[in-house]
Scaffold this active site. Sequence first.
Site, short mmCIF file in Angstrom:
data_model
loop_
_atom_site.label_atom_id
_atom_site.label_comp_id
_atom_site.label_asym_id
_atom_site.label_seq_id
_atom_site.Cartn_x
_atom_site.Cartn_y
_atom_site.Cartn_z
CG ASN A 18 -2.27 1.49 0.76
OD1 ASN A 18 -2.36 1.41 2.46
ND2 ASN A 18 -2.68 1.01 0.51
N GLY A 20 4.16 1.00 -0.52
CA GLY A 20 5.45 1.28 -0.89
C GLY A 20 4.55 1.74 -2.71
CG PHE A 46 6.55 -11.10 -2.47
CD1 PHE A 46 7.78 -12.01 -2.39
CD2 PHE A 46 5.36 -11.25 -2.07
CE1 PHE A 46 7.99 -13.25 -1.60
CE2 PHE A 46 5.29 -12.65 -1.57
CZ PHE A 46 6.46 -13.30 -1.14
CE LYS A 211 2.98 4.50 12.63
NZ LYS A 211 1.64 4.09 12.48
CD GLN A 306 5.55 -4.09 9.58
OE1 GLN A 306 5.94 -3.49 9.35
NE2 GLN A 306 4.52 -5.33 9.27
N1 LIG Z 1 0.02 1.76 4.29
C1 LIG Z 1 0.35 2.68 5.44
O1 LIG Z 1 -0.33 3.57 4.97
C2 LIG Z 1 1.89 2.60 5.71
C3 LIG Z 1 2.03 4.37 6.01
C4 LIG Z 1 3.42 4.53 6.49
C5 LIG Z 1 4.70 3.73 6.61
N2 LIG Z 1 3.93 2.15 6.16
C6 LIG Z 1 5.19 1.40 6.25
O2 LIG Z 1 5.52 0.39 4.91
C7 LIG Z 1 5.86 -0.43 5.52
C8 LIG Z 1 5.24 -1.07 4.00
O3 LIG Z 1 4.16 -1.54 4.50
P1 LIG Z 1 2.88 -1.14 3.25
O4 LIG Z 1 1.55 -0.63 3.78
O5 LIG Z 1 3.83 -0.70 1.95
O6 LIG Z 1 2.92 -2.84 2.87
P2 LIG Z 1 1.14 -3.61 2.98
O7 LIG Z 1 1.43 -4.12 4.10
O8 LIG Z 1 0.32 -2.75 2.21
O9 LIG Z 1 1.81 -4.80 2.28
C9 LIG Z 1 2.68 -5.97 2.58
C10 LIG Z 1 3.57 -6.15 0.82
O10 LIG Z 1 4.19 -7.50 1.91
C11 LIG Z 1 4.56 -8.50 0.34
N3 LIG Z 1 5.09 -9.76 0.68
C12 LIG Z 1 4.16 -10.48 1.57
N4 LIG Z 1 4.78 -11.46 1.41
C13 LIG Z 1 6.38 -11.19 1.22
C14 LIG Z 1 8.01 -11.87 2.26
N5 LIG Z 1 7.27 -13.44 1.98
N6 LIG Z 1 8.56 -11.48 0.74
C15 LIG Z 1 8.62 -10.06 1.03
N7 LIG Z 1 7.47 -9.10 0.83
C16 LIG Z 1 5.74 -9.48 1.21
C17 LIG Z 1 3.59 -8.06 0.21
O11 LIG Z 1 3.84 -8.38 -1.41
C18 LIG Z 1 3.16 -6.18 0.26
O12 LIG Z 1 3.77 -5.61 -1.39
C19 LIG Z 1 5.30 -0.92 6.82
O13 LIG Z 1 6.42 -1.32 7.43
C20 LIG Z 1 4.56 0.04 7.05
O14 LIG Z 1 4.43 -0.15 8.65
C21 LIG Z 1 2.71 2.83 6.13
O1 LIG Z 2 -1.96 1.86 8.78
P1 LIG Z 2 -0.86 1.30 9.90
O2 LIG Z 2 -1.91 1.29 11.25
O3 LIG Z 2 0.33 0.54 9.59
O4 LIG Z 2 0.05 2.83 10.41
C1 LIG Z 2 0.31 3.18 8.14
C2 LIG Z 2 0.85 4.15 8.81
O5 LIG Z 2 1.81 4.27 9.78
C3 LIG Z 2 0.29 6.11 9.23
O6 LIG Z 2 1.13 7.43 9.02
#
Ligand SMILES: NC(=O)c1ccc[n+]([C@@H]2O[C@H](COP(=O)([O-])OP(=O)(O)OC[C@H]3O[C@@H](n4cnc5c(N)ncnc54)[C@H](O)[C@@H]3O)[C@@H](O)[C@H]2O)c1
Ligand SMILES: O=P(O)(O)OC[C@H](O)CO
Length: 356
Positions: A18, A20, A46, A211, A306
């Site tokens: 999401n 990414g 992935f 957080k 997470q």
């Molecule tokens: N989504 C948000 O709003 C948001 C905002 C800020 C920071 N983050 C942080 O960004 C980071 C990535 O979160 P996201 O929201 O992009 O991902 P996500 O939770 O939406 O998606 C999970 C991802 O993990 C991948 N995946 C599943 N199994 C895997 C494996 N074995 N090896 C490698 N990849 C695998 C999936 O293909 C998918 O791309 C996290 O640390 C999250 O806390 C997320």
């Molecule tokens: O949807 P969460 O709880 O993984 O939080 C997303 C972001 O880290 C907010 O900044």
Amino acid sequence: MENGHTGKHRVAVIGSGNWGSVASRLLASNTAKLPSFHDEVRMWVFEETLPTGEKLSESINQAHENCKYLPGIKLGTNVIADPDLESAVKDADMLVFVTPHQFVEGICKKLVGKLRPGVEAISLIKGMEVKMEGPCMISKLITDTLGINCCVLMGANIANEIAVEKFSEATIGYREDKEAANRWAKLFTTPYFLVSVVEDIEGVELCGTLKNVVAIAAGFVDGLDMGNNTKAAIMRIGLREMRAFSKLLFPSVRDNTFFESCGVADLITTCLGGRNRRVAEAFARNGGKRSFDELEAEMLHGQKLQGVSTAREVYEVLTYHGWQELFPLLSTVHEICIGQLPPTSIVEYRLAEGQS
Ligand SMILES: NC(=O)c1ccc[n+]([C@@H]2O[C@H](COP(=O)([O-])OP(=O)(O)OC[C@H]3O[C@@H](n4cnc5c(N)ncnc54)[C@H](O)[C@@H]3O)[C@@H](O)[C@H]2O)c1
Ligand SMILES: O=P(O)(O)OC[C@H](O)CO
């Protein structure tokens, strides 16, 4: 630092969930405009097979949309999905890490010896690893495994809101290399995404990491219909524990960092609108009878929480140091997550003596 072939920087994004996908979209809108960057943004996917039988990476390259993790949003024709990790990074001199934290170590091991010399990295990953020798922040894991400089970008950044260009802020944390941090800030800044830069990499990264544990507590409060005052109290106590824990681990962490977007702002947005909060609410509504794994799979369709694993990792650190009583909120979240305490315990602990 510049890319030898063209004089322009080449950006690759490792991760296509999401955030990414949203980060790739945002970066691609800037690389298309900024003369010092190559237009194309390579996004490592992935690989998975969609219910239609199509590969996710092929679907992204055809529709310019990630139909699984960011449906309905065009990423830009200059975002190129690549399921081959080595091929995705081979020409890049700027690497953006944005996967769930539990996968980073395996990814880094595969990248050893595969990167261009002089590569710079930034981590958007909120989480940490706990090793025998103690906690290891993800940026340090990247630096130690790959021998490259790594900044962090954290903030009040719910990805779906940034995808539709609603105004938000973020914080870049760096250690020593301010020039690299400023280059990242230039690459990420847009009129709807304002980035500040602070020399406190551990403070910024620990804010983003911790957080998520407080957001689980906020979800419990919502699931128990405890109301706004209780939720605000949980956020205040959580922020105080975040600061105390960060400073115990890294005395260099600055108080001011907690007033940046990565601090109080991210805590608020995650406790109001994040996925950790939402799934924890469902956990409490079910009286803790359905596991987080089950609820995550059912509610998030492949996206990953997470907060639950981070609560466990923080608990390991607290137990190792005998600090549980100093951090009643952080400890209680883990004990509720593993079923040792009921969700109602989130407001039943006593503050450690001397704390307010
Ligand atoms: N989504 C948000 O709003 C948001 C905002 C800020 C920071 N983050 C942080 O960004 C980071 C990535 O979160 P996201 O929201 O992009 O991902 P996500 O939770 O939406 O998606 C999970 C991802 O993990 C991948 N995946 C599943 N199994 C895997 C494996 N074995 N090896 C490698 N990849 C695998 C999936 O293909 C998918 O791309 C996290 O640390 C999250 O806390 C997320
Ligand atoms: O949807 P969460 O709880 O993984 O939080 C997303 C972001 O880290 C907010 O900044």
